[in-house]
Design a protein around this motif. Structure first.
Motif, PDB file in Angstrom:
ATOM      1  N   LEU A 169       0.826  -1.206   0.000  1.00  0.00           N
ATOM      2  CA  LEU A 169       0.000   0.000   0.000  1.00  0.00           C
ATOM      3  C   LEU A 169       0.859   1.255   0.000  1.00  0.00           C
ATOM      4  N   ARG A 170       1.915   1.261   0.780  1.00  0.00           N
ATOM      5  CA  ARG A 170       2.818   2.416   0.791  1.00  0.00           C
ATOM      6  C   ARG A 170       3.451   2.624  -0.577  1.00  0.00           C
ATOM      7  N   ASP A 171       3.856   1.528  -1.207  1.00  0.00           N
ATOM      8  CA  ASP A 171       4.448   1.632  -2.540  1.00  0.00           C
ATOM      9  C   ASP A 171       3.447   2.200  -3.543  1.00  0.00           C
ATOM     10  N   ASP A 172       2.208   1.708  -3.494  1.00  0.00           N
ATOM     11  CA  ASP A 172       1.189   2.194  -4.421  1.00  0.00           C
ATOM     12  C   ASP A 172       0.885   3.669  -4.184  1.00  0.00           C
ATOM     13  N   LEU A 173       0.842   4.070  -2.925  1.00  0.00           N
ATOM     14  CA  LEU A 173       0.586   5.473  -2.618  1.00  0.00           C
ATOM     15  C   LEU A 173       1.716   6.359  -3.146  1.00  0.00           C
ATOM     16  N   ARG A 174       2.951   5.901  -3.013  1.00  0.00           N
ATOM     17  CA  ARG A 174       4.089   6.674  -3.522  1.00  0.00           C
ATOM     18  C   ARG A 174       4.036   6.813  -5.044  1.00  0.00           C
ATOM     19  N   SER A 178      -4.206   3.902  -7.179  1.00  0.00           N
ATOM     20  CA  SER A 178      -5.404   3.863  -6.343  1.00  0.00           C
ATOM     21  C   SER A 178      -5.271   2.798  -5.255  1.00  0.00           C
ATOM     22  N   VAL A 179      -5.693   3.155  -4.043  1.00  0.00           N
ATOM     23  CA  VAL A 179      -5.755   2.197  -2.928  1.00  0.00           C
ATOM     24  C   VAL A 179      -7.199   2.068  -2.444  1.00  0.00           C
ATOM     25  N   LEU A 196       0.864  12.034   3.099  1.00  0.00           N
ATOM     26  CA  LEU A 196       1.678  10.930   3.618  1.00  0.00           C
ATOM     27  C   LEU A 196       2.057   9.968   2.491  1.00  0.00           C
ATOM     28  N   TYR A 197       3.165   9.294   2.696  1.00  0.00           N
ATOM     29  CA  TYR A 197       3.652   8.258   1.752  1.00  0.00           C
ATOM     30  C   TYR A 197       3.897   8.836   0.357  1.00  0.00           C
TER      31      TYR A 197
END
Length: 199
Positions: A169-174, A178-179, A196-197
């Motif tokens: 999830l952190r990788d996708d946010l960076r 979409s999460v 964040l992230y």
């Protein structure tokens, strides 16, 4: 006797997998409450940067709102680290002296449980609610020969395999992906508002 689940973690960020596990444990074990206990300084995460505890606390509060069985515990946020599970349980037992504690953990984590800080002290204070996933069975009897009494303190909780990981999830946010449907809308809004992230 009141039954209380203790669900520790980094919660960086708290996702739907966490909520599903907590709900399954509450249902199967007839828990009055599940205490989400974010660690301010988790000893096993010393090798990576962690989102500030205040942000993780706020995200947990947002994620669990609306569920009367879920509650935030700040027991690990209001003391210096590192925070060990045995100390967390001791403090919670002091807050709820008449409660029976269940420490919620992944069944696969039992394989290295004997390397945790004072595992005997942990099982003296709480039963281990093991979240079992397909293909993740540990030989508890073998571990019991090294930590007598362990097997009697374990209870299995079947939960669906969700396949969510905070790292992904952190990788996708960076990456700006979409999460949605993996985090609650309130947590996503908080992450966006606080950027964040993103680094």
């Amino acid at each position: 006797m009141t039954r209380i689940g203790v669900f520790g973690g980094t919660f960086d960020p708290p996702h739907l997998g966490h909520l599903i596990v907590a709900e399954c444990a509450a249902d199967v074990l007839n828990l009055s409450v599940v205490l989400f206990t974010p660690a301010a300084d988790p000893p096993h995460k010393a090798d990576r940067q962690i989102t500030p505890a205040q942000h993780r606390k706020c995200m947990v509060e947002l994620a669990i709102q609306g569920n009367d069985h879920f509650k935030l515990s700040e027991v690990d946020l209001n003391r210096p680290g590192p925070q060990y599970t045995v100390d967390t349980l001791r403090l919670i037992a002091g807050q709820y002296p008449l409660a029976e504690l269940y420490f919620i953990m992944g069944g696969d984590s039992l394989s290295n449980f004997l390397s945790w800080h004072d595992p005997a002290g942990i099982i003296a204070q709480a039963q281990l609610a093991l979240i079992q996933r397909p293909g993740s069975r540990i030989n508890i009897a073998a571990l019991d020969t090294r930590l007598p009494g362990l097997m009697a303190r374990c209870v299995n909780v079947d939960a669906p395999e969700v396949g969510l990981a905070a790292t992904d999830l952190r990788d996708d946010l960076r990456m700006g992906r979409s999460v949605r449907y993996r985090l609650t809308d309130s947590v996503i809004a908080y992450i966006d508002h606080n950027q964040l992230y993103r680094d």
